[in-house]
Design an enzyme around this catalytic site. Structure first.
Site, PDB file in Angstrom:
ATOM      1  N   LYS A 121       0.842  -1.198   0.000  1.00  0.00           N
ATOM      2  CA  LYS A 121       0.000   0.000   0.000  1.00  0.00           C
ATOM      3  C   LYS A 121       0.881   1.254   0.000  1.00  0.00           C
ATOM      4  O   LYS A 121       0.642   2.209  -0.738  1.00  0.00           O
ATOM      5  CB  LYS A 121      -0.966  -0.008   1.196  1.00  0.00           C
ATOM      6  CG  LYS A 121      -2.123  -0.983   1.003  1.00  0.00           C
ATOM      7  CD  LYS A 121      -2.964  -1.228   2.238  1.00  0.00           C
ATOM      8  CE  LYS A 121      -3.995  -2.318   1.918  1.00  0.00           C
ATOM      9  NZ  LYS A 121      -4.878  -2.676   3.022  1.00  0.00           N
TER      10      LYS A 121
ATOM     11  N   GLN B  70      -5.195  -1.399   9.029  1.00  0.00           N
ATOM     12  CA  GLN B  70      -5.148  -2.732   8.449  1.00  0.00           C
ATOM     13  C   GLN B  70      -5.884  -3.733   9.351  1.00  0.00           C
ATOM     14  O   GLN B  70      -5.646  -3.775  10.558  1.00  0.00           O
ATOM     15  CB  GLN B  70      -3.683  -3.148   8.236  1.00  0.00           C
ATOM     16  CG  GLN B  70      -3.512  -4.459   7.494  1.00  0.00           C
ATOM     17  CD  GLN B  70      -4.017  -4.436   6.058  1.00  0.00           C
ATOM     18  OE1 GLN B  70      -4.006  -3.405   5.387  1.00  0.00           O
ATOM     19  NE2 GLN B  70      -4.478  -5.564   5.577  1.00  0.00           N
TER      20      GLN B  70
ATOM     21  N   ASP C 128     -11.305   3.069   3.097  1.00  0.00           N
ATOM     22  CA  ASP C 128     -11.689   1.659   2.954  1.00  0.00           C
ATOM     23  C   ASP C 128     -13.191   1.525   2.689  1.00  0.00           C
ATOM     24  O   ASP C 128     -13.660   0.464   2.298  1.00  0.00           O
ATOM     25  CB  ASP C 128     -11.376   0.896   4.254  1.00  0.00           C
ATOM     26  CG  ASP C 128     -10.051   0.155   4.210  1.00  0.00           C
ATOM     27  OD1 ASP C 128      -9.712  -0.371   3.138  1.00  0.00           O
ATOM     28  OD2 ASP C 128      -9.364   0.089   5.253  1.00  0.00           O
TER      29      ASP C 128
HETATM   30  N1  GUN Z   1      -7.623  -6.643   5.475  1.00  0.00           N
HETATM   31  C1  GUN Z   1      -7.986  -7.397   4.409  1.00  0.00           C
HETATM   32  N2  GUN Z   1      -8.495  -6.622   3.430  1.00  0.00           N
HETATM   33  C2  GUN Z   1      -8.473  -5.360   3.897  1.00  0.00           C
HETATM   34  C3  GUN Z   1      -8.857  -4.114   3.334  1.00  0.00           C
HETATM   35  O1  GUN Z   1      -9.361  -4.007   2.223  1.00  0.00           O
HETATM   36  N3  GUN Z   1      -8.642  -3.030   4.132  1.00  0.00           N
HETATM   37  C4  GUN Z   1      -8.123  -3.120   5.377  1.00  0.00           C
HETATM   38  N4  GUN Z   1      -7.990  -2.012   6.071  1.00  0.00           N
HETATM   39  N5  GUN Z   1      -7.762  -4.261   5.924  1.00  0.00           N
HETATM   40  C5  GUN Z   1      -7.925  -5.370   5.179  1.00  0.00           C
END
Ligand code: GUN
Length: 283
Positions: free
Chosen positions: A49, A93, A116
């Site tokens: 990311k 996350q 998100d």
């Molecule tokens: N963990 C698995 N997929 C995601 C996501 O799309 N965003 C976040 N913040 N955590 C995740």
């Protein structure tokens, strides 16, 4: 023989577009990435990311917090980032350590910085179709379908999995695109029959190679959202590629299918958050 949906190529193209957009903006988009604990898969996602941010010109700052971080400490950080002017998106996350309430954390992020699209305000906006941000994985799937000229309108779309992150919003986006949508899950009776009815099948189950060739219709579009690690250490999806590929018209590989698009959609949401903030400042 199916056409392989190349998520890496589409992602690269989308990132070039984002980079050009960022260059023209009068503010630099900023993303805060929070990781609590040391889950190895989460560490990889977070690293990717941040690398994605650098690639398109988004400023990013990371907060790698120890496993013992308390909920109060995490909420205090989010509160600080909610007010930080150079930060337009906040990403925590998931999953979080067991002693932290995920819902409380998601609810603490101001909806304007919720890139998100997990906050109930943004979830509600997705439901009505009047949204600012789309959840990253389902948005990535829609972007891939559109890129390959696959229109869900009037098609039987079957989503397997009902998570808040993928299954539920994926169903909603396919519905907005005029698909006839069925959501399947662990309690679905005769899952095979449901899968066989699908013109577009989206697998988000979390079980390695679960969907086999005998479960899909001839000519189906097969989208694999799963990322599972086999005993031999290799990555594999929820779809058994070898047996499905000969029957499908289009299919996503793992890795290199939906995965790269998810991060690209996060970058897109961050740029959008910054643009909305800039528009508001200019009013
Ligand atoms: N963990 C698995 N997929 C995601 C996501 O799309 N965003 C976040 N913040 N955590 C995740």
């Amino acid at each position: 023989m199916a056409q392989i949906i190349d998520g890496k190529a589409v992602s690269l193209e989308q990132r070039e577009l984002l980079k050009a957009q960022v260059e023209k903006m009068n503010i630099k988009p900023g993303l805060a990435v929070i990781l609590v604990g040391s889950d190895p898969a989460s560490q990889v996602y977070v690293r990717n990311k941040k690398a994605g941010c650098a690639q398109v010109g988004i400023y990013s700052e990371s907060y790698d917090l120890p496993e013992e971080t308390t909920q109060e400490q995490l909420l205090a950080l989010i509160e600080k980032l909610n007010c930080k002017e150079d930060i337009h998106g906040i990403l925590v996350q998931l999953p979080l350590p067991k002693h932290i309430d995920e819902t409380a954390v998601i609810n603490a992020i101001v909806p304007e910085k919720d890139v998100d699209a997990f906050h109930p305000v943004n979830v509600g906006k997705i439901m009505t179709g009047d949204y600012d941000f789309l959840p990253c994985t389902p948005a990535g799937v829609m972007c891939l379908l559109s890129h390959y000229g696959i229109d869900p309108a009037g098609k039987e779309c079957v989503v397997i999995g009902r998570s808040n992150i993928v299954g539920k919003p994926q169903a909603m986006l396919l519905l907005h695109a005029n698909g006839t949508v069925t959501i399947c899950h662990s309690k679905t009776a005769d899952l095979k029959a449901k899968c066989l009815s699908a013109d577009i099948l989206v697998a988000a189950i979390g079980k390695a190679d679960f969907i086999t060739g005998d479960m899909i219709k001839e000519g189906a579009v097969v989208v694999d959202v799963g990322i599972n690690r086999r005993d031999d250490g290799k990555l594999t999806g929820d779809v058994d590629f070898a047996s499905c590929e000969p029957k499908a018209s289009f299919i996503t590989p793992v890795p290199g299918g939906v995965g790269p698009m998810t991060i690209t959609m996060l970058l897109k949401n961050t740029v959008k958050a910054a643009q909305l903030c800039s528009d508001k400042l200019g009013e």
